[in-house]
Motif scaffolding. Structure first.
Motif, short mmCIF file in Angstrom:
data_model
loop_
_atom_site.label_atom_id
_atom_site.label_comp_id
_atom_site.label_asym_id
_atom_site.label_seq_id
_atom_site.Cartn_x
_atom_site.Cartn_y
_atom_site.Cartn_z
N GLY A 75 0.63 -1.23 0.18
CA GLY A 75 0.03 0.00 0.20
C GLY A 75 0.77 1.22 0.02
O GLY A 75 0.56 2.18 -0.69
N GLU A 76 2.10 1.23 0.81
CA GLU A 76 2.56 2.45 0.79
C GLU A 76 3.35 2.76 -0.43
O GLU A 76 3.47 3.89 -0.94
N ALA A 77 3.93 1.77 -1.04
CA ALA A 77 4.62 1.89 -2.50
C ALA A 77 3.64 2.37 -3.45
O ALA A 77 3.73 3.10 -4.29
N MET A 78 2.25 1.79 -3.25
CA MET A 78 1.50 2.29 -4.33
C MET A 78 0.90 3.63 -4.21
O MET A 78 0.83 4.23 -5.23
N HIS A 79 0.99 4.01 -2.97
CA HIS A 79 0.42 5.35 -2.78
C HIS A 79 1.63 6.21 -3.25
O HIS A 79 1.33 7.42 -3.90
N ARG A 80 2.82 6.03 -2.94
CA ARG A 80 3.78 6.99 -3.41
C ARG A 80 3.76 7.07 -5.11
O ARG A 80 4.04 7.99 -5.77
N ALA A 81 3.48 5.69 -5.70
CA ALA A 81 3.66 5.52 -7.05
C ALA A 81 2.41 6.49 -7.71
O ALA A 81 2.72 6.91 -8.90
N LEU A 82 1.23 6.55 -6.87
CA LEU A 82 0.12 7.27 -7.54
C LEU A 82 -0.23 8.42 -7.14
O LEU A 82 -1.25 9.14 -7.52
N ASP A 83 0.67 9.23 -6.32
CA ASP A 83 0.69 10.46 -5.62
C ASP A 83 0.45 11.44 -6.78
O ASP A 83 1.27 11.51 -7.91
N GLY A 84 -0.67 12.20 -6.99
CA GLY A 84 -0.90 13.23 -8.03
C GLY A 84 -1.39 12.63 -9.34
O GLY A 84 -1.91 13.64 -10.27
N ALA A 85 -2.01 11.34 -9.40
CA ALA A 85 -2.73 10.77 -10.57
C ALA A 85 -3.90 10.81 -10.47
O ALA A 85 -4.64 11.03 -9.23
N HIS A 86 -4.69 11.41 -11.38
CA HIS A 86 -6.01 11.44 -11.44
C HIS A 86 -6.86 10.29 -11.84
O HIS A 86 -7.71 9.82 -11.14
#
Ligand SMILES: NC(=O)c1ccc[n+]([C@@H]2O[C@H](COP(=O)([O-])OP(=O)(O)OC[C@H]3O[C@@H](n4cnc5c(N)ncnc54)[C@H](OP(=O)(O)O)[C@@H]3O)[C@@H](O)[C@H]2O)c1
Length: 293
Positions: free
Chosen positions: A57-68
């Motif tokens: 979850g943390e890595a996915m959150h980082r990877a998706l930060d700012g995506a719409h």
């Protein structure tokens, strides 16, 4: 107006890679996600996210930060796949993602004959429950699977009986997905599209088409459930995985994969690819079946 950022998962794979390439060509900002950045395609105008597995979850959150928008390709099959998917979805929402387009499977249901299709239903239910804008793309069997699952002895084996399957090409899935992703209007919100080929055929008919293309006799040999488990016993796979393989044929026999939808032509503006079209355009798909290969 600045186009919203689209995050494409599975970008090292067959569906995600094709979608990423199509989006990149249009100039929309695209972020590519994968577990290993070295496997991601190099596409102009795209940026690679830091490595992220769905279950992290943390890595996915980082990877998706700012995506719409998130284009979520289903994970490789595993007993924990639903949890991987729901973790990825929850991380996406926490990171601010506003729209999810999820690659599901035809006939997804909690009691689907094809055991892996049950994962898709549970993932869809989770996405729906969050209230996020979403579209589900329920793909049929891949056309690519038909030559791939025909053994070098020229036999396509499985417990599919006389059932029919509306198999679809990766190109049609990618074109349809791109059309949905590039349309920011609400027209696709809450919609489930069945992405299928233009016809549903029996595996005997698929074998006949393969015979025409390869110039040798390709046969469909319908197996009983017991024969299907026995013929796959030597592959060294775990029980849940073999059950997935076997039940994917049994879903055909049960008539759960014979839906033919107009979603591909509607979304792409052209007819869906048939098995004959697919084989003509992809001779490498049946190279292993050629006698002199
Ligand atoms: N409709 C059908 O007939 C059919 C047949 C087979 C599979 N499927 C399903 O459809 C999906 C997409 O098909 P495809 O042909 O594009 O498969 P593919 O070429 O194997 O690509 C799968 C992609 O998903 C990524 N991935 C897998 N598990 C992941 C995880 N736990 N976390 C993050 N990324 C993960 C892989 O990335 P990595 O580079 O990190 O491995 C790869 O990019 C498959 O993953 C499977 O769920 C459908």
């Amino acid at each position: 107006m600045i186009s919203p950022l689209v995050a494409v998962t599975g970008a090292s794979g067959a569906v995600g890679g094709r979608v990423a390439a199509r989006l990149a060509r249009t100039g929309v900002p695209v972020r590519l996600l994968g577990r290993d950045p070295s496997r991601l395609p190099r596409l102009p105008g795209t940026v690679a996210a830091p490595p992220a597995a769905y279950g992290d979850g943390e890595a996915m959150h980082r990877a998706l930060d700012g995506a719409h928008t998130l284009f979520l390709v289903s994970a490789h099959e595993s007993p924990g796949r639903v949890l991987e998917h729901t973790t990825a979805v929850d991380a996406a929402l926490a990171a601010g993602v506003e729209r999810i387009v999820y690659v599901s499977f035809l006939g997804a249901a909690p009691d689907a004959t094809f055991t892996f299709a049950r994962d898709h239903w549970h993932t869809e239910a989770h996405i729906r429950m969050t209230g996020v804008r979403h579209t589900f793309l329920r793909d049929s069997w891949y056309l690519a699977g038909l030559p791939a699952m025909t053994a070098t002895d020229g036999v396509l084996r499985g417990p599919a009986g006389e059932g029919r399957v509306s198999a679809v090409s990766h190109e049609d899935i990618a074109d349809s997905a791109s059309a949905v992703l590039l349309d920011e209007g609400a027209v696709h919100d809450g919609v489930t599209y069945a992405l299928t080929g233009p016809e549903a055929f029996t595996l005997a008919e698929a074998a006949a088409e393969l015979s025409r293309r390869t110039g040798r006799e390709i046969r469909y040999v319908p197996e009983t459930r017991e024969e299907a488990y026995a013929s796959r016993a030597g592959y060294g796979a775990e029980e849940w995985e073999v059950a997935g393989w076997v039940t994917s044929y049994e879903a055909i026999a049960a008539g759960e994969l014979d839906t033919v939808s107009d979603a591909v032509p509607t979304l792409t503006g052209r007819p869906a690819e048939s098995l004959a079209d697919y084989l003509r355009r992809n001779p490498e798909s049946y190279r292993h079946l050629l006698m002199d290969a």
